[in-house]
Design an enzyme around this catalytic site. Structure first.
Site, PDB file in Angstrom:
ATOM      1  N   TYR A  70     -32.913   0.835  -4.384  1.00 40.36           N
ATOM      2  CA  TYR A  70     -31.769   1.259  -3.563  1.00 40.36           C
ATOM      3  C   TYR A  70     -30.465   0.861  -4.259  1.00 40.36           C
ATOM      4  CZ  TYR A  70     -28.641   1.494   0.493  1.00 40.36           C
ATOM      5  OH  TYR A  70     -27.602   1.773   1.347  1.00 40.36           O
ATOM      6  N   SER A  77     -22.454   1.472  -0.633  1.00 40.97           N
ATOM      7  CA  SER A  77     -22.967   0.336   0.153  1.00 40.97           C
ATOM      8  C   SER A  77     -22.408  -0.952  -0.439  1.00 40.97           C
ATOM      9  CB  SER A  77     -24.494   0.326   0.032  1.00 40.97           C
ATOM     10  OG  SER A  77     -25.054  -0.824   0.604  1.00 40.97           O
TER      11      SER A  77
HETATM   12  O1  NJP Z   1     -29.264   5.428   8.413  1.00 36.83           O
HETATM   13  P1  NJP Z   1     -30.156   6.456   9.238  1.00 36.83           P
HETATM   14  P2  NJP Z   1     -27.674   5.265   8.183  1.00 36.83           P
HETATM   15  N1  NJP Z   1     -32.241  15.096   3.061  1.00 36.83           N
HETATM   16  O2  NJP Z   1     -31.544   6.201   8.734  1.00 36.83           O
HETATM   17  C1  NJP Z   1     -30.769  11.485   6.280  1.00 36.83           C
HETATM   18  C2  NJP Z   1     -25.988   3.980   3.990  1.00 36.83           C
HETATM   19  N2  NJP Z   1     -25.921   2.573   4.385  1.00 36.83           N
HETATM   20  O3  NJP Z   1     -26.873   6.055   9.115  1.00 36.83           O
HETATM   21  O4  NJP Z   1     -33.351  14.178   7.035  1.00 36.83           O
HETATM   22  C3  NJP Z   1     -31.377  15.137   4.069  1.00 36.83           C
HETATM   23  O5  NJP Z   1     -29.894   6.389  10.690  1.00 36.83           O
HETATM   24  C4  NJP Z   1     -31.566  11.305   7.562  1.00 36.83           C
HETATM   25  O6  NJP Z   1     -31.865  12.578   8.135  1.00 36.83           O
HETATM   26  P3  NJP Z   1     -33.325  13.263   8.209  1.00 36.83           P
HETATM   27  C5  NJP Z   1     -27.361   4.552   3.729  1.00 36.83           C
HETATM   28  O7  NJP Z   1     -27.860   4.209   2.474  1.00 36.83           O
HETATM   29  C6  NJP Z   1     -26.477   2.140   5.543  1.00 36.83           C
HETATM   30  O8  NJP Z   1     -27.439   3.813   8.113  1.00 36.83           O
HETATM   31  O9  NJP Z   1     -33.299  14.014   9.509  1.00 36.83           O
HETATM   32  N3  NJP Z   1     -31.068  14.084   4.824  1.00 36.83           N
HETATM   33  C7  NJP Z   1     -30.550  10.597   8.437  1.00 36.83           C
HETATM   34  O10 NJP Z   1     -29.735  11.528   9.094  1.00 36.83           O
HETATM   35  C8  NJP Z   1     -27.083   6.032   3.834  1.00 36.83           C
HETATM   36  O11 NJP Z   1     -26.589   6.560   2.618  1.00 36.83           O
HETATM   37  C9  NJP Z   1     -26.400   0.785   5.861  1.00 36.83           C
HETATM   38  O12 NJP Z   1     -34.356  12.180   8.159  1.00 36.83           O
HETATM   39  C10 NJP Z   1     -31.686  12.933   4.553  1.00 36.83           C
HETATM   40  C11 NJP Z   1     -29.684   9.825   7.446  1.00 36.83           C
HETATM   41  O13 NJP Z   1     -29.986  10.328   6.126  1.00 36.83           O
HETATM   42  C12 NJP Z   1     -25.984   6.101   4.896  1.00 36.83           C
HETATM   43  O14 NJP Z   1     -25.492   4.775   5.053  1.00 36.83           O
HETATM   44  C13 NJP Z   1     -25.760  -0.088   5.013  1.00 36.83           C
HETATM   45  C14 NJP Z   1     -32.616  12.808   3.503  1.00 36.83           C
HETATM   46  C15 NJP Z   1     -29.968   8.343   7.476  1.00 36.83           C
HETATM   47  O15 NJP Z   1     -29.653   7.868   8.725  1.00 36.83           O
HETATM   48  C16 NJP Z   1     -26.430   6.594   6.253  1.00 36.83           C
HETATM   49  O16 NJP Z   1     -27.560   5.852   6.718  1.00 36.83           O
HETATM   50  C17 NJP Z   1     -25.212   0.383   3.853  1.00 36.83           C
HETATM   51  C18 NJP Z   1     -32.885  13.955   2.748  1.00 36.83           C
HETATM   52  N4  NJP Z   1     -33.770  13.941   1.733  1.00 36.83           N
HETATM   53  C19 NJP Z   1     -25.296   1.718   3.538  1.00 36.83           C
HETATM   54  N5  NJP Z   1     -33.052  11.514   3.478  1.00 36.83           N
HETATM   55  C20 NJP Z   1     -26.995   0.221   7.103  1.00 36.83           C
HETATM   56  N6  NJP Z   1     -27.450   1.032   8.034  1.00 36.83           N
HETATM   57  O17 NJP Z   1     -27.028  -1.022   7.256  1.00 36.83           O
HETATM   58  C21 NJP Z   1     -32.441  10.891   4.477  1.00 36.83           C
HETATM   59  O18 NJP Z   1     -24.615  -0.486   3.036  1.00 36.83           O
HETATM   60  N7  NJP Z   1     -31.609  11.721   5.129  1.00 36.83           N
END
Ligand code: NJP
Length: 238
Positions: A148, A135
């Site tokens: 974070y 990030s």
């Molecule tokens: O967010 P979101 P993003 N085991 O909430 C999964 C980084 N990032 O696409 O398990 C397995 O739509 C969750 O799946 P579920 C951010 O830190 C973002 O933005 O079904 N999966 C969902 O598919 C992250 O590393 C921004 O709830 C787990 C996904 O993670 C990455 O981008 C800015 C889980 C999150 O999808 C993708 O996030 C930045 C677990 N224990 C970095 N916990 C931004 N959006 O602005 C969560 O700098 N997930």
């Protein structure tokens, strides 16, 4: 259709967009996340290139099962996209230890677990790659997101050592560092507040980040695009 990608956090946002694009590029995509209904909807959209393996990256048993199934199905792996992650908004003084644990367990231990299990499957695959989502918060402190930040800075240090360990074996180790993206990301913060911030920055769409992943993976096997920081042009701080 030959190459195989595992996408963690494939149920929404950047992960879902990346799975779609990788499949469109001709890869098999393994969809790993906890929300099975979302994975099923995505898999029916993608078609036969998608394989669902419900996975909580904070559970060792789930991660072991994920990579055992990948090995059984495909015999190996070409791309691990360590994308699953979350963040809680709180001033550190007001933050809860349970939220620290959840964040570190998914964002750091999740990356370590998946990477550890994936390495044997990536060996001997020309152009094999581990790409991890850090990030801008892995380069700069963001008030209200300190835990974070801690996980994403940790991922950067891990990446740097791992690249030096695996590079000589021909495994590419890369980072993608997004700025603000229109996704469901961000706990303890109202949807309105996130919406306003993303709108004011003209935030990236998940597909913009997916394009960066596909670009880096599509390079010839001897080329490592090591880091891509991709941010909305209006996001000047940080
Ligand atoms: O967010 P979101 P993003 N085991 O909430 C999964 C980084 N990032 O696409 O398990 C397995 O739509 C969750 O799946 P579920 C951010 O830190 C973002 O933005 O079904 N999966 C969902 O598919 C992250 O590393 C921004 O709830 C787990 C996904 O993670 C990455 O981008 C800015 C889980 C999150 O999808 C993708 O996030 C930045 C677990 N224990 C970095 N916990 C931004 N959006 O602005 C969560 O700098 N997930």
């Amino acid at each position: 259709r030959g190459k195989v990608a595992v996408v963690t956090g494939a149920s929404s946002g950047i992960g879902a967009a990346s799975a779609r694009l990788l499949a469109a590029e001709g890869m098999h995509v393994v969809l790993a996340a906890r929300r099975q209904d979302r994975l099923e909807a995505l898999a029916s959209e993608i078609g036969e290139a998608a394989l669902i393996i419900p996975t909580d990256v904070s559970k060792e048993g789930d991660v072991a099962n994920l990579f055992e199934k990948v090995k059984a199905h495909f015999g190996g792996l070409d791309l691990l996209f360590n994308n699953a992650g979350l963040g809680y908004n709180a001033l550190f003084a007001d933050s809860k230890t349970e939220e620290w644990r959840e964040t570190i367990d998914a964002n750091l231990y999740g990356v370590l677990r998946c990477t550890h299990a994936a390495i044997p499957l990536l060996k001997g695959r020309p152009g094999g790659m581990i790409s991890t989502v850090s990030s801008v918060g892995g380069r700069y402190g963001l008030p209200g997101w300190s835990v974070y930040n801690a996980t994403k800075f940790a991922v950067v240090g891990f990446h740097d050592a791992l690249r030096k360990e695996l590079g000589p074996e021909g495994i590419r180790v890369a980072l993608i560092e997004p700025g603000a993206v229109w996704t469901e990301w961000g706990f303890n913060v109202t949807e309105e507040a996130m919406h306003e911030r993303r709108q004011s920055l003209d935030a990236l769409h998940p597909e913009d980040v997916a394009q960066a992943l596909v670009y880096s993976f599509a390079q010839p096997p001897h080329v490592l695009v090591e880091e891509i920081l991709v941010r909305p042009v209006k996001q000047i701080v940080p």
